[in-house]
Write an enzyme that holds these catalytic residues in place. Structure first.
Site, short mmCIF file in Angstrom:
data_model
loop_
_atom_site.label_atom_id
_atom_site.label_comp_id
_atom_site.label_asym_id
_atom_site.label_seq_id
_atom_site.Cartn_x
_atom_site.Cartn_y
_atom_site.Cartn_z
N GLU A 1 0.79 -1.24 0.00
CA GLU A 1 0.00 0.00 0.00
C GLU A 1 0.82 1.29 0.00
O GLU A 1 0.75 2.09 0.95
CB GLU A 1 -0.95 0.00 1.20
N GLU B 1 -5.49 -8.29 0.40
CA GLU B 1 -6.11 -8.00 1.70
C GLU B 1 -7.58 -7.68 1.50
O GLU B 1 -7.96 -7.04 0.50
CB GLU B 1 -5.48 -6.77 2.40
C1 BGC Z 1 -2.89 -2.42 5.83
C2 BGC Z 1 -2.87 -3.27 7.09
C3 BGC Z 1 -3.96 -2.79 8.01
C4 BGC Z 1 -5.28 -3.01 7.34
C5 BGC Z 1 -6.49 -2.62 8.16
C6 BGC Z 1 -4.27 -2.12 5.32
O1 BGC Z 1 -4.34 -0.77 4.98
O2 BGC Z 1 -2.09 -3.01 4.85
O3 BGC Z 1 -1.60 -3.16 7.66
O4 BGC Z 1 -3.92 -3.42 9.25
O5 BGC Z 1 -5.33 -2.26 6.16
O6 BGC Z 1 -6.48 -1.27 8.40
#
Ligand code: BGC
Length: 472
Positions: A185, A372
């Site tokens: 990110e 993610e």
């Molecule tokens: C990040 C994580 C974070 C998750 C939830 C993403 O932006 O890569 O490190 O914990 O979102 O906020």
């Protein structure tokens, strides 16, 4: 501008017809054979004891982290990783995205720690021994203290050092790892650390954005080349020793008032810099955009970066409705649709947005991993439905020809949620941070059902209702 009264019947009809244009996949839909069911973590958020990076220092300053939390021992994953991988395996986890902590491996500029490297080798071996495909991230928000002192990624020398670090990791993990993620990110790293100032280094200076962005892109390029050159071992025998990409945080941005051209103009500007610029540069070597909130036109030409994505990693969480504020030129508010379902952090739950983004990135003709996706849900009552609905839209995108190869849920465990501390709970397993006990959540059990069957399972207690998601 906020003009809720202006919403007309025509607007509602248009919105309704747009929604009818696509449907989530029905329960029972199979995912492609070999689809990777994974989870994701990041070193600083789970390992504990990461006291040599810039985040550790940031946490010591009162007011920086909610409730004064400090990452401390976090989930003690540094020691408990074999047990955590077993827990993942118990719910069908076939892939694990974790990051290697640069500050452990290279605590001083140019000095590499053999014991730390050995530990990461052991983690990757432990994955392989359990039939789990490792995806290794090189930079997930934390950098060594010495690198931060040198100016972090604003300093071209640090960019070059990052390439050196990537080469070391390729040499030591290459025979176990094929799937590499250079940077997590970068747009969030920029926005949170250099524009909003809520992550280290705590800067809020728009002048830093473009130089930082260019250097992060170059750092990705340096890591890409290093991994390609130094990892020649094909760990899973599929003919490719490396598949390299980055994890791109993509959001859906829409106008708060669909009849307000200023809202639309702001959406366009934000979308270009946050969603599109990185994909432009890493696919064709250049991009151009107007920096939101300024009249500055930015052009980035990095022809040697063209073609430096073997896959597209997509992190998806939410949507923002953008409300331009004419009283302060260049500023805007991020709003939620009225009555929208939200997570514990107040982020809108908008599963359809993932489908829209997947169809949008289809044009890059790259394999896609959802690197993610997840939500803060301390009560544990919404994670299963969240998973179901996002997976239903992923399956719909696959049916339309998007080459999605895997899904990594954020996260395997509750963990240290950066400036929000330990309060937000993102885990498929809940963690009691006093005892380090892990407890399976209902969402974790549902993940296990889907991963085990490799198809979209109905939610427990739900009469299968094909095509009807439980959330909008
Ligand atoms: C990040 C994580 C974070 C998750 C939830 C993403 O932006 O890569 O490190 O914990 O979102 O906020």
């Amino acid at each position: 501008m906020t003009h809720p009264g202006r919403t007309s019947t025509l607007a509602l009809a248009l919105a309704a017809s747009a929604c009818l244009a696509a449907e989530p996949a029905p329960d029972g839909t199979a995912f492609p054979p070999g689809f990777l069911w994974g989870t994701a973590t990041a070193a600083h958020q789970v390992e504990g004891g990461n006291d040599r990076n810039q985040w550790w220092d940031f946490e010591q300053v009162p007011g920086n982290i909610k409730h004064g939390d400090k990452s401390g021992a976090a989930c003690d994953h540094w020691n408990l990783y074999p047990q955590d991988l077993d827990l993942g395996r118990a719910i069908g986890m076939g892939a694990y995205r974790f990051s290697v902590e640069w500050s452990r491996i290279e605590a001083e500029d140019g000095t590499f720690d053999a014991a730390a490297i050995a530990r990461y080798r052991a983690m990757a071996e432990a994955c392989r021994a359990r039939g789990i495909v490792p995806m290794v991230t090189l930079f997930h928000f934390s950098i060594p203290r010495w690198a931060a002192a040198q100016g972090g990624f604003l300093n071209p020398a640090v960019v070059e050092r990052f390439g050196r670090f990537a080469r070391v990791m390729a040499r030591h993990l290459g025979d176990l790892v094929d799937l590499w993620c250079t940077i997590n990110e970068p747009t969030v790293y920029m926005a949170a650390g250099y524009l909003a100032g809520v992550h280290p280094p705590g800067e809020a200076d728009t002048k830093l954005a473009v130089p930082l962005m260019k250097n992060l892109m170059k750092a990705h390029g340096a890591a890409y080349r290093a991994l390609r050159e130094a990892d020649l071992a094909d760990a899973d025998g599929d003919g490719a020793p490396t598949r390299i990409g980055f994890a791109h945080h993509m959001r859906v941005f829409q106008a708060w008032d669909r009849f307000d051209p200023l809202d639309h103009a702001m959406v366009h500007a934000i979308d270009r810099v946050m969603n599109k610029a990185w994909l432009d540069v890493l696919s064709r070597g250049w991009t151009a955009f107007v920096l939101p909130g300024s009249r500055l036109t930015v052009r980035i030409d990095e022809p040697e970066l063209a073609g430096t994505m073997d896959y597209l990693g997509l992190n998806y969480y939410s949507r923002d409705l953008i409300d331009f504020d004419p009283s302060q030129p260049g500023s805007f508010a991020r709003r939620l649709p009225e009555g929208a379902p939200v997570t514990d952090l107040g982020w809108e739950i908008h599963p359809r947005g993932l489908y829209d983004l997947l169809l949008r990135v289809k044009r890059y003709r790259l394999p896609v991993y959802i690197t993610e996706n997840g939500l803060a849900d301390a009560a544990g009552t919404r994670r299963a439905a969240f998973l179901h609905d996002h997976l239903a839209w992923i399956a719909a995108a696959i049916a339309e020809g998007v080459d999605v190869r895997g899904y990594f849920h954020w996260s395997l465990l509750d963990n240290f949620e950066w400036a929000d501390g330990f309060e937000p709970r993102f885990g498929l397993y809940a963690v009691d941070f006093a005892t380090q006990a892990r407890t399976l959540t209902a969402g974790g059990a549902y993940f296990g059902a889907v991963a085990g069957a490799n198809r979209l399972e109905p939610l427990p207690g739900q009469v299968a209702a094909p095509g009807l998601p439980s959330q909008p």
